[in-house]
Design an enzyme around this catalytic site. Sequence first.
Site, mmCIF file in Angstrom:
data_model
loop_
_atom_site.group_PDB
_atom_site.id
_atom_site.type_symbol
_atom_site.label_atom_id
_atom_site.label_comp_id
_atom_site.label_asym_id
_atom_site.label_seq_id
_atom_site.Cartn_x
_atom_site.Cartn_y
_atom_site.Cartn_z
ATOM 1 N N ARG A 236 40.611 30.217 42.765
ATOM 2 C CA ARG A 236 41.638 31.096 43.305
ATOM 3 C C ARG A 236 43.111 30.609 43.032
ATOM 4 N NH1 ARG A 236 38.320 34.380 43.174
ATOM 5 N NH2 ARG A 236 37.477 35.727 44.779
ATOM 6 N N GLU A 265 48.856 37.404 38.998
ATOM 7 C CA GLU A 265 48.068 37.825 37.690
ATOM 8 C C GLU A 265 48.670 39.194 37.380
ATOM 9 O OE1 GLU A 265 43.862 37.254 38.590
ATOM 10 O OE2 GLU A 265 44.142 35.055 38.686
ATOM 11 N N HIS A 283 41.727 35.231 34.101
ATOM 12 C CA HIS A 283 40.650 35.467 35.169
ATOM 13 C C HIS A 283 39.475 35.800 34.553
ATOM 14 C CE1 HIS A 283 40.632 36.264 39.698
ATOM 15 N NE2 HIS A 283 39.226 35.846 39.190
#
Length: 528
Positions: A236, A265, A283
């Site tokens: 994370r 993000e 990601h």
Amino acid sequence: MAVATVRRILISEIVDPCCKQILQENGIAVTEKQNLSKDELIAEIKGYEGLIVRSATKVTADVINAAEDLKIIGRAGTGVDNVDVEAATKKGIIVMNTPSGNTTSAAELTCGMIVSLSRQIPQAVMSMKAGNWDRKKFMGAELYGKTLGIVGLGRIGKEVAIRMQSFGMKTVGYDPIIPPEVTATFGVEQMSLERLWPLCDYITVHTPLMPSTTGLLNDESFARCRKGVKVINCARGGIIDEAALLRALESGQCGGAGLDVFIDEPPKDWSLVNHPGVVSCPHLGANTKEAQIRCGRDIATQIVEMMQGKSLIGAVNAQVLTAAIAPESRPWIKLGEALGSVGTACAGQVKSEVQITALGQSLKNAAGYLSAAVVVGMLKDSSKNAVNLVNALPLAKEAGVTIASHQSDAAPMLAQSACEVEISANGVSHKVVGSVQGDVPVLLELNGGLFRQPVPLTGNLIFFKALANPQLVPSVAGVLTAAGLQMESFSTSAAIAGEQWCSVGVSSLLGDLNTLKVHVKEALQLFL
């Protein structure tokens, strides 16, 4: 026991088609709408009992409060950072994820990051694509014999350890929950973070993002690390302080970083991504075909099995329901609710201190759901929110109810298993004891009075305490008859100091309980 009924589900992101197929095969209507804005989601969510998301949809308190019928929020993946779990819990909504859906994919990406950092593979690839042949520039280091520190030793951390051990790496780690003897079985020696930082050549983090893990790797912890340590975050964004990481990279204290996740993000500041010592991905931890199929299949199957009362997997805010889902628990839940209602009616108020004891070996795992059930019974007529086993304990705290639960193997006097509830308010205690007979919840004892015949806790009930005398029953019968009520059952407790508790099952409740109180010392009535 079916925890919730779900007839309509909204899927707000792209999830593998098997998810929709499994849900529809089990009679659930599915609507798929992607890329909804917050306002669009708030307008759309009304009328759905279920919502399935991945990581892009932000299920905020505003969204949750707009969802009038929502029973479950399913996250097709690990973690629930994008869901306001507190708001969902307060509203009695189950929040569920797929704890093992992307374990292998995330572990493999982490291992790829470690290998890439050790040999500068991405940098060498880009150099060659630019037309360069520069062998000297990309001097690497073997992983064999190096020490890998793993912070967070759950499913993913464990799989990373097993895989990197095959490279000959020594694995050490830290986890505040998993016992050291458990991690030792997969080759990880546990130690404090203070010991871990200076020992490691590589450090990878696999924890949820919470206040205690935000900025876990910061200026102070980097200063304690071995010079040139390489760090990896495929968990994370925010676990590693990004500003501190950039400073450590520029000073040489950190020799490289592999990042799959970021605080924002996509990132608002690309300084880390553009640093030559950083290998970064957008990601991709769960971005494999296998993980997407697994997460889609798992979240659908978990919801279906929850509805069918088979199991409850992945519920992050409803651990109490895990033990409650077994069919044999249902009558005990009804008992807890009934005892909570009777006890609160005796106390005359909700704000109180409550002691709940599960009696008997068969109830060794029941104290949690019995406590929640008792609170449901206590609050159901006074809370502005619909009360269920998910939100009962948080709502109890708001209502000023202090709960303590216990379990005792000691068998009660009148049954093999029982639940005892003691409610104290304004210096006065009231105790009710009940059990289950043939799937029917029954009252065994009320404020010290043991009923000669257990009282079924169902329907319209009137309880009263009075002196034991032959005129009592005719007087009570006269009051009920005058009110047009029919007496359906009658039970008395053993007399204590000439007084006894009585229970009367009636066709409906009295319009004015004071008509009975002139003949007795105490009286209460309720519908169960």
